[in-house]
Design a protein around this motif. Structure first.
Motif, PDB file in Angstrom:
ATOM      1  N   ALA A   7       0.838  -1.258   0.130  1.00  0.00           N
ATOM      2  CA  ALA A   7      -0.103   0.104   0.125  1.00  0.00           C
ATOM      3  C   ALA A   7       0.935   1.540  -0.126  1.00  0.00           C
ATOM      4  O   ALA A   7       0.576   2.241  -0.598  1.00  0.00           O
ATOM      5  N   ILE A   8       1.849   1.165   0.842  1.00  0.00           N
ATOM      6  CA  ILE A   8       2.914   2.137   0.720  1.00  0.00           C
ATOM      7  C   ILE A   8       3.576   2.415  -0.601  1.00  0.00           C
ATOM      8  O   ILE A   8       3.823   3.653  -1.245  1.00  0.00           O
ATOM      9  N   PHE A   9       3.830   1.468  -1.168  1.00  0.00           N
ATOM     10  CA  PHE A   9       4.556   1.501  -2.518  1.00  0.00           C
ATOM     11  C   PHE A   9       3.727   2.000  -3.412  1.00  0.00           C
ATOM     12  O   PHE A   9       3.842   3.087  -4.268  1.00  0.00           O
ATOM     13  N   LEU A  10       2.179   1.459  -3.550  1.00  0.00           N
ATOM     14  CA  LEU A  10       1.131   2.237  -4.353  1.00  0.00           C
ATOM     15  C   LEU A  10       0.953   3.734  -3.992  1.00  0.00           C
ATOM     16  O   LEU A  10       1.174   4.352  -5.175  1.00  0.00           O
ATOM     17  N   ALA A  11       1.044   4.124  -2.909  1.00  0.00           N
ATOM     18  CA  ALA A  11       0.873   5.434  -2.602  1.00  0.00           C
ATOM     19  C   ALA A  11       1.905   6.435  -3.053  1.00  0.00           C
ATOM     20  O   ALA A  11       1.921   7.456  -3.402  1.00  0.00           O
ATOM     21  N   ASN A  12       3.157   5.866  -3.198  1.00  0.00           N
ATOM     22  CA  ASN A  12       4.216   6.568  -3.525  1.00  0.00           C
ATOM     23  C   ASN A  12       5.025   6.222  -4.792  1.00  0.00           C
ATOM     24  O   ASN A  12       6.090   6.461  -5.106  1.00  0.00           O
ATOM     25  N   ARG A  13       4.086   5.530  -5.674  1.00  0.00           N
ATOM     26  CA  ARG A  13       4.676   4.867  -6.583  1.00  0.00           C
ATOM     27  C   ARG A  13       5.568   6.276  -7.760  1.00  0.00           C
ATOM     28  O   ARG A  13       6.520   6.047  -8.132  1.00  0.00           O
ATOM     29  N   MET A  38       7.222  -6.591  -8.222  1.00  0.00           N
ATOM     30  CA  MET A  38       7.190  -8.011  -8.237  1.00  0.00           C
ATOM     31  C   MET A  38       7.796  -8.635  -6.911  1.00  0.00           C
ATOM     32  O   MET A  38       7.353  -9.481  -6.519  1.00  0.00           O
ATOM     33  N   LYS A  39       8.504  -7.953  -6.509  1.00  0.00           N
ATOM     34  CA  LYS A  39       9.487  -8.463  -5.467  1.00  0.00           C
ATOM     35  C   LYS A  39       8.831  -8.194  -4.136  1.00  0.00           C
ATOM     36  O   LYS A  39       8.794  -9.064  -3.433  1.00  0.00           O
ATOM     37  N   LEU A  40       8.131  -7.214  -4.158  1.00  0.00           N
ATOM     38  CA  LEU A  40       7.045  -6.975  -2.946  1.00  0.00           C
ATOM     39  C   LEU A  40       5.979  -7.996  -2.725  1.00  0.00           C
ATOM     40  O   LEU A  40       5.833  -8.440  -1.555  1.00  0.00           O
ATOM     41  N   GLU A  41       5.374  -8.127  -3.965  1.00  0.00           N
ATOM     42  CA  GLU A  41       4.378  -9.120  -4.079  1.00  0.00           C
ATOM     43  C   GLU A  41       4.811 -10.587  -3.742  1.00  0.00           C
ATOM     44  O   GLU A  41       4.062 -11.435  -3.242  1.00  0.00           O
ATOM     45  N   ALA A  42       5.794 -10.887  -4.141  1.00  0.00           N
ATOM     46  CA  ALA A  42       6.468 -12.243  -4.020  1.00  0.00           C
ATOM     47  C   ALA A  42       6.911 -12.484  -2.524  1.00  0.00           C
ATOM     48  O   ALA A  42       6.928 -13.573  -2.199  1.00  0.00           O
ATOM     49  N   LYS A  43       7.392 -11.492  -1.851  1.00  0.00           N
ATOM     50  CA  LYS A  43       7.771 -11.698  -0.545  1.00  0.00           C
ATOM     51  C   LYS A  43       6.824 -11.422   0.642  1.00  0.00           C
ATOM     52  O   LYS A  43       6.135 -10.237   0.315  1.00  0.00           O
ATOM     53  N   ASP A  44       6.921 -12.239   1.657  1.00  0.00           N
ATOM     54  CA  ASP A  44       5.967 -11.818   2.703  1.00  0.00           C
ATOM     55  C   ASP A  44       6.905 -11.328   3.806  1.00  0.00           C
ATOM     56  O   ASP A  44       7.631 -12.074   4.678  1.00  0.00           O
ATOM     57  N   LEU A  45       7.131  -9.896   3.487  1.00  0.00           N
ATOM     58  CA  LEU A  45       8.169  -9.289   4.332  1.00  0.00           C
ATOM     59  C   LEU A  45       7.863  -9.125   5.794  1.00  0.00           C
ATOM     60  O   LEU A  45       8.460  -8.818   6.740  1.00  0.00           O
TER      61      LEU A  45
END
Length: 170
Positions: A7-13, A38-45
């Motif tokens: 969500a933070i990625f999308l808000a700051n894309r 893709m890396k963010l979606e692939a990992k459960d950070l």
């Protein structure tokens, strides 16, 4: 709906995109941002203490990875072209130890591939590409037809291209 870091990625894309463009990504900026997503979606950070700085650091690291990869690819292609033209790179050049080890390993792999093609194909390739001897002369020296020399070279080129493609994907 995206949550957490996504969500933070999308808000700051848009800001991240400007950041990678300013860092020199140029036409690859969208690709870097897509790779980040893709890396963010692939990992459960899980939770990240400072998510926005984390994303900027991630973008910067992806840019560095792309730069290093491009630099290695250019150097590899230059070395390949110089080797194909009969000019061997000086191994004592100022290369990092790990880069020298990688280059030495790749040279051993190329030599192994040539050996596996048989002694005549290896000899034809070495004489033509490394020593600069003409195909007609090689054919006379080996007592074979010019067509045989050409076919041996084609076999060697296909094997070297396959090796190069394999190394490029590693």
């Amino acid at each position: 709906m995206a949550t957490g870091l996504s969500a933070i990625f999308l808000a700051n894309r848009a800001a991240l995109l400007r950041f990678v463009r300013a860092r020199g990504a140029g036409d690859d900026a969208e690709d870097v941002i897509q790779e980040m997503w893709m890396k963010l979606e692939a990992k459960d950070l899980g939770p990240v203490a400072d998510p926005l700085p984390y994303l900027y650091r991630m973008a910067n690291n992806l840019m560095l990875d792309r730069y290093r990869s491009a630099t290695r690819r250019e150097r590899r292609e230059q070395d390949w072209a110089e080797g194909a033209g009969g000019v061997m790179a000086d191994p004592s050049e100022d290369l990092a130890v790990d880069e020298r080890m990688i280059l030495a390993q790749r040279l051993r792999e190329a030599e192994k591939v040539l050996r596996e093609l048989g002694p005549r194909v290896e000899l034809v390739f070495r004489r033509f590409r490394l020593e600069g001897v003409g195909q007609r002369q090689i054919a006379e020296d080996l007592g074979v037809s010019l067509t045989t020399v050409e076919k041996d070279l084609q076999k060697a080129y296909r094997a070297m291209l396959a090796l190069r493609l394999r190394l490029d994907t590693e």
